[in-house]
Design a protein around this motif. Structure first.
Motif, mmCIF file in Angstrom:
data_model
loop_
_atom_site.group_PDB
_atom_site.id
_atom_site.type_symbol
_atom_site.label_atom_id
_atom_site.label_comp_id
_atom_site.label_asym_id
_atom_site.label_seq_id
_atom_site.Cartn_x
_atom_site.Cartn_y
_atom_site.Cartn_z
ATOM 1 N N ASN A 75 0.867 -1.165 0.000
ATOM 2 C CA ASN A 75 0.000 0.000 0.000
ATOM 3 C C ASN A 75 0.903 1.213 0.000
ATOM 4 O OD1 ASN A 75 -1.817 2.017 0.378
ATOM 5 N ND2 ASN A 75 -2.660 1.220 2.278
ATOM 6 N N ASN A 76 0.855 1.986 -1.074
ATOM 7 C CA ASN A 76 1.830 3.048 -1.248
ATOM 8 C C ASN A 76 1.609 4.261 -0.365
ATOM 9 O OD1 ASN A 76 -0.364 4.162 -2.554
ATOM 10 N ND2 ASN A 76 0.442 3.757 -4.591
ATOM 11 N N GLY A 77 0.514 4.369 0.345
ATOM 12 C CA GLY A 77 0.314 5.469 1.280
ATOM 13 C C GLY A 77 0.127 6.817 0.612
ATOM 14 N N VAL A 78 -0.276 6.852 -0.660
ATOM 15 C CA VAL A 78 -0.465 8.117 -1.371
ATOM 16 C C VAL A 78 -1.824 8.688 -1.009
ATOM 17 C CG1 VAL A 78 -0.635 9.221 -3.625
ATOM 18 C CG2 VAL A 78 1.026 7.405 -3.251
ATOM 19 N N ASP A 79 -1.805 9.961 -0.637
ATOM 20 C CA ASP A 79 -3.025 10.650 -0.261
ATOM 21 C C ASP A 79 -2.867 12.120 -0.630
ATOM 22 O OD1 ASP A 79 -5.562 10.973 0.699
ATOM 23 O OD2 ASP A 79 -5.065 10.600 2.794
ATOM 24 N N TYR A 80 -3.947 12.876 -0.560
ATOM 25 C CA TYR A 80 -3.854 14.297 -0.853
ATOM 26 C C TYR A 80 -3.085 15.007 0.254
ATOM 27 C CZ TYR A 80 -7.180 13.472 -4.540
ATOM 28 O OH TYR A 80 -7.777 13.003 -5.679
ATOM 29 N N ARG A 81 -2.234 15.923 -0.150
ATOM 30 C CA ARG A 81 -1.413 16.671 0.793
ATOM 31 C C ARG A 81 -2.177 17.896 1.283
ATOM 32 N NH1 ARG A 81 3.683 17.838 -1.970
ATOM 33 N NH2 ARG A 81 4.079 15.650 -1.596
ATOM 34 N N VAL A 82 -2.005 18.221 2.551
ATOM 35 C CA VAL A 82 -2.595 19.433 3.102
ATOM 36 C C VAL A 82 -1.794 20.613 2.558
ATOM 37 C CG1 VAL A 82 -3.103 20.717 5.206
ATOM 38 C CG2 VAL A 82 -3.324 18.220 5.185
ATOM 39 N N PRO A 83 -2.472 21.551 1.849
ATOM 40 C CA PRO A 83 -1.720 22.652 1.252
ATOM 41 C C PRO A 83 -1.142 23.586 2.303
ATOM 42 C CG PRO A 83 -4.083 22.940 0.906
ATOM 43 C CD PRO A 83 -3.889 21.612 1.570
ATOM 44 N N ASN A 84 0.043 24.125 2.015
ATOM 45 C CA ASN A 84 0.668 25.062 2.947
ATOM 46 C C ASN A 84 0.637 26.484 2.402
ATOM 47 O OD1 ASN A 84 2.516 24.716 0.929
ATOM 48 N ND2 ASN A 84 4.245 24.260 2.255
ATOM 49 N N GLN A 85 -0.149 26.679 1.349
ATOM 50 C CA GLN A 85 -0.322 28.015 0.798
ATOM 51 C C GLN A 85 -1.810 28.246 0.561
ATOM 52 O OE1 GLN A 85 1.815 28.027 -2.890
ATOM 53 N NE2 GLN A 85 0.244 26.933 -3.999
ATOM 54 N N PRO A 86 -2.247 29.499 0.586
ATOM 55 C CA PRO A 86 -3.668 29.756 0.322
ATOM 56 C C PRO A 86 -4.007 29.470 -1.134
ATOM 57 C CG PRO A 86 -2.447 31.817 0.572
ATOM 58 C CD PRO A 86 -1.497 30.698 0.903
ATOM 59 N N ASP A 87 -5.266 29.187 -1.370
ATOM 60 C CA ASP A 87 -5.729 28.910 -2.722
ATOM 61 C C ASP A 87 -5.496 30.140 -3.596
ATOM 62 O OD1 ASP A 87 -6.959 28.017 -4.974
ATOM 63 O OD2 ASP A 87 -8.956 27.808 -4.103
ATOM 64 N N THR A 88 -4.933 29.919 -4.773
ATOM 65 C CA THR A 88 -4.635 31.021 -5.683
ATOM 66 C C THR A 88 -5.825 31.375 -6.571
ATOM 67 O OG1 THR A 88 -3.734 29.456 -7.272
ATOM 68 C CG2 THR A 88 -2.180 30.484 -5.736
ATOM 69 N N GLY A 89 -6.922 30.708 -6.380
ATOM 70 C CA GLY A 89 -8.122 31.012 -7.142
ATOM 71 C C GLY A 89 -8.479 29.960 -8.176
ATOM 72 N N ASP A 90 -7.517 29.131 -8.572
ATOM 73 C CA ASP A 90 -7.807 28.108 -9.576
ATOM 74 C C ASP A 90 -7.990 26.726 -8.958
ATOM 75 O OD1 ASP A 90 -5.221 27.454 -8.893
ATOM 76 O OD2 ASP A 90 -4.435 27.496 -10.936
ATOM 77 N N GLY A 91 -7.872 26.629 -7.636
ATOM 78 C CA GLY A 91 -8.079 25.349 -6.948
ATOM 79 C C GLY A 91 -6.871 24.437 -6.933
ATOM 80 N N ASN A 92 -5.764 24.870 -7.517
ATOM 81 C CA ASN A 92 -4.548 24.059 -7.552
ATOM 82 C C ASN A 92 -3.797 24.244 -6.229
ATOM 83 O OD1 ASN A 92 -1.760 23.257 -8.039
ATOM 84 N ND2 ASN A 92 -2.339 23.130 -10.184
#
Length: 132
Positions: A75-92
């Motif tokens: 099980n590779n343990g891949v999951d979404y990372r908690v962002p450390n920057q505010p959203d720039t408006g495009d959701g990336n």
């Protein structure tokens, strides 16, 4: 006398597999840095490594060619990372500088694991050939 490569190499081949998978995840994040709505993914290496170690210690082996080899089903343990920057408006949520640093760190750890495994192979070769 037969040599057990599983015992000789230990967890290090699994470590290389996990490091390679982590490099793929980070590279995917970098490649999608400009993709609107893309969510950065990360790998919890410690958890994935612990799972690999526990599966190796369980001693399960493949007894038929149609059975899954549980030692390679990590099980590779891949999951979404908690962002450390505010959203720039495009959701990336990809921070390219962070991803580059993570990629460099993972690359160095991969090389260290590879060198350790290479040392093990050289030691086995020396034991087999008698140091010639």
């Amino acid at each position: 006398m037969a040599i057990s490569f599983d015992k000789a190499f230990g967890i290090h081949p699994d470590s290389l597999k996990l490091r390679a998978k982590n490099a793929e995840v980070i590279a995917s994040n970098i490649a999608n840095a400009d993709t609107p709505g893309y969510k950065a993914k990360g790998m919890d290496f410690k958890t994935a490594f612990a799972q690999a170690a526990s599966k190796q210690q369980s001693g399960m082996s493949r007894t038929h060619e149609k059975h899954f080899d549980v030692r390679t089903e990590i099980n590779n343990g891949v999951d979404y990372r908690v962002p450390n920057q505010p959203d720039t408006g495009d959701g990336n949520t990809v921070d390219v500088q962070v991803e580059r640093n993570l990629y460099l760190e993972n690359s160095m750890q991969y090389q260290a694991s590879l060198q350790f495994l290479n040392g093990k192979i050289k030691g086995l070769k020396k034991a087999i050939t008698g140091g010639q």
